[in-house]
Enzyme design. Structure first.
Site, PDB file in Angstrom:
ATOM      1  N   SER A   1      -6.738   2.638  -4.105  1.00 36.84           N
ATOM      2  CA  SER A   1      -5.443   3.071  -3.578  1.00 36.84           C
ATOM      3  C   SER A   1      -4.489   3.440  -4.704  1.00 36.84           C
ATOM      4  CB  SER A   1      -4.803   1.965  -2.736  1.00 36.84           C
ATOM      5  OG  SER A   1      -5.597   1.662  -1.632  1.00 36.84           O
TER       6      SER A   1
ATOM      7  N   GLU B   1       0.829  -1.213   0.000  1.00 37.06           N
ATOM      8  CA  GLU B   1       0.000   0.000   0.000  1.00 37.06           C
ATOM      9  C   GLU B   1       0.861   1.260   0.000  1.00 37.06           C
ATOM     10  OE1 GLU B   1      -2.688   2.089  -0.620  1.00 37.06           O
ATOM     11  OE2 GLU B   1      -3.838   0.550   0.434  1.00 37.06           O
TER      12      GLU B   1
ATOM     13  N   ASP C   1       1.344   4.046  -3.150  1.00 30.31           N
ATOM     14  CA  ASP C   1       1.005   5.462  -2.992  1.00 30.31           C
ATOM     15  C   ASP C   1       2.148   6.360  -3.427  1.00 30.31           C
ATOM     16  OD1 ASP C   1      -1.457   4.784  -1.996  1.00 30.31           O
ATOM     17  OD2 ASP C   1      -0.899   5.004   0.108  1.00 30.31           O
TER      18      ASP C   1
END
Length: 470
Positions: free
Chosen positions: A382, A179, A183
């Site tokens: 995401s 994650e 990002d």
């Protein structure tokens, strides 16, 4: 017992860890519902506490956000704290023709740039004070070495920065999280060559992300990046009313200051839960806050070609059960509810609530480098959220170079412009409750705004032109 919020007079006490409150016998009867005394805490046990004053004049603050964020308002300034440097506007080369088709084996920065019509010149100039940021929670951390390897593999076609300019907070050690890697890598490749910060907030609130801790940090800083992307969220019903309203007030403050906050819409479609034996859709927060721009997800119509986009069935969206519908979106939502031929039963959603998402971007099949390994087919909003945030940072770059303020809170302008500069996504539905009544189908996309992909996905040259107006 899990973390809870305690009201102490005018203060709201948010406790991470066990509550050490040990009442006297005559106080036992006054414990809040659901609380049990665990006795006294060990003297060596550390507690992380946040004392938050009850907020006043929240209605006036909401009116201020609308006044400074609405381009039609005489008080529009894009936010209360803007100090753009004066510089010379660079000329952008002619864009590619939209709809170019090309083969690919997964979404990379070059695929993003081709689909959304960016040229090699669409990067930060390196001459302004422009910056962007993402936030990481739940002990997810990026690694500098992964970012450098990602840019080596996928960043050869455009100018970029291969390291984060600043980490605010505690950057943990150990293995990188996919994650956090996703990002940073896609914020810095979409918003290429723009100074990037990472806010790291370890710990939990009510077993979930400590959003208030992060927002209070923003509120107490005078110099901040203009665009912030967040790929985390929780079910609205999983958070206490006191906490969710307090977080929303901080989001309101950020909007008043002129920050652009983007949140992922979630990866569970419309969501589903049972209330008093009946199924309902389950909205997500902070995606459902009226003071953030929420990003949904799409897929290529042909998974191996750069073509038109359709709904990614996991794209989160729907209607808040907590926040009323803001005035800036009433017209768009009314049009959708009155024209969509595939609406779910009205008992499944709150038609008068804040509707989301506001926009979308590709969310399916990304390449990510994490722990030195290139990983294919990573999916979720995401991914779409940092991509959209990075493109807004590029637009801020042009605005700053022209002597204009950065975009600030985007939604009033976005809804007034009715999707100008965006590819409208009109095909597909997202998932929801697996029962006989809706059979796993939530809302469906359609012309204009919809609660699956918002107004659509970015066509960068057209969006740049649209958002360059003062």
């Amino acid at each position: 017992m899990g973390p809870r919020s305690c009201l102490l007079g005018l203060f709201a006490l948010f406790v991470t860890g066990k509550c050490s409150y040990s009442p006297e016998p005559d106080q036992q009867r006054r414990l809040p519902p659901g609380w049990v005394s665990l006795g006294r805490a060990d003297p060596e046990e550390e507690l992380s506490l946040t004392f938050a004053l009850r907020q006043q004049n929240v209605k006036r603050l909401s009116e201020l956000v609308q006044a400074v964020s609405d381009p039609g308002s005489p008080h529009y300034v894009g936010g209360l704290h803007r100090f753009p440097p004066t510089s010379t506007l660079r000329q952008r080369p002619e864009p590619q023709v939209p709809g170019t088709v090309g083969l690919h084996l997964g979404v990379t920065p070059s695929v993003i740039r081709k689909r959304y019509n960016l040229t090699a010149q669409d990067v930060g100039s390196g001459t302004t004070n422009n910056s962007q940021a993402c936030a990481q929670f739940l002990e997810q951390y990026f690694h500098d070495s992964d970012l450098a390897e990602f840019m080596r593999l996928f960043g050869g076609d455009f100018a970029h920065q291969a390291s984060v300019a600043r980490v605010v907070g505690q950057q943990g050690r150990g293995r990188a999280g996919i994650e956090a890697s996703l990002d940073v890598e896609y914020l810095m490749s979409a918003g290429a060559n723009i100074s990037t910060w990472v806010y790291s907030s370890p710990g939990r609130h009510e077993s979930q992300e400590p959003f208030l801790q992060w927002l209070l940090l923003l509120s107490n800083e005078s110099a901040l990046p203009y665009v912030h992307t967040v790929s985390y969220g929780d079910d609205e019903d999983s958070l206490s009313s006191t906490y969710i309203q307090r977080v929303n007030t901080e989001l309101m403050k950020a909007a008043a200051r002129g920050l652009t906050l983007l949140f992922a819409s979630g990866d569970s479609g419309a969501g589903c839960w049972s209330v008093s034996g009946r199924h309902q859709f389950r909205p997500s927060f902070p995606a459902s806050s009226p003071y953030v721009t929420t990003v949904g997800g799409t897929s290529f119509q042909n998974p191996f070609r750069i073509t038109d986009e359709v709904v990614d069935y996991i794209s989160g969206g729907g209607f808040s059960n907590v926040f009323p519908q803001p005035s800036y979106q009433e017209e768009a939502v009314t049009r959708y509810l009155s024209s969509s031929p595939h609406l779910p039963p009205s008992s499944y959603f709150n038609a008068s609530g804040r509707a989301y998402p506001d926009v979308a971007a590709l969310s399916d099949g990304y390449w990510v480098v994490s722990n030195h390994v290139p990983i294919p087919w990573v999916s979720g909003t995401s991914a779409s959220t940092p991509v959209f945030g990075g493109l807004l940072s590029l637009i801020n770059e042009h605005r700053i170079l022209r002597g204009l303020p950065p975009l600030g809170f985007l939604n009033p302008r976005l809804y007034q412009q009715r999707g100008a500069g965006l590819f409208d996504v009109t095909r597909g539905c997202h998932e929801s409750c697996l029962n006989e009544e809706v059979e796993g189908q939530g809302f469906c996309s359609g012309p204009g705004w919809d609660p699956v992909t918002g107004w659509g996905t970015p066509n960068f040259p057209a969006l740049l032109k649209t958002l360059m107006n003062p």
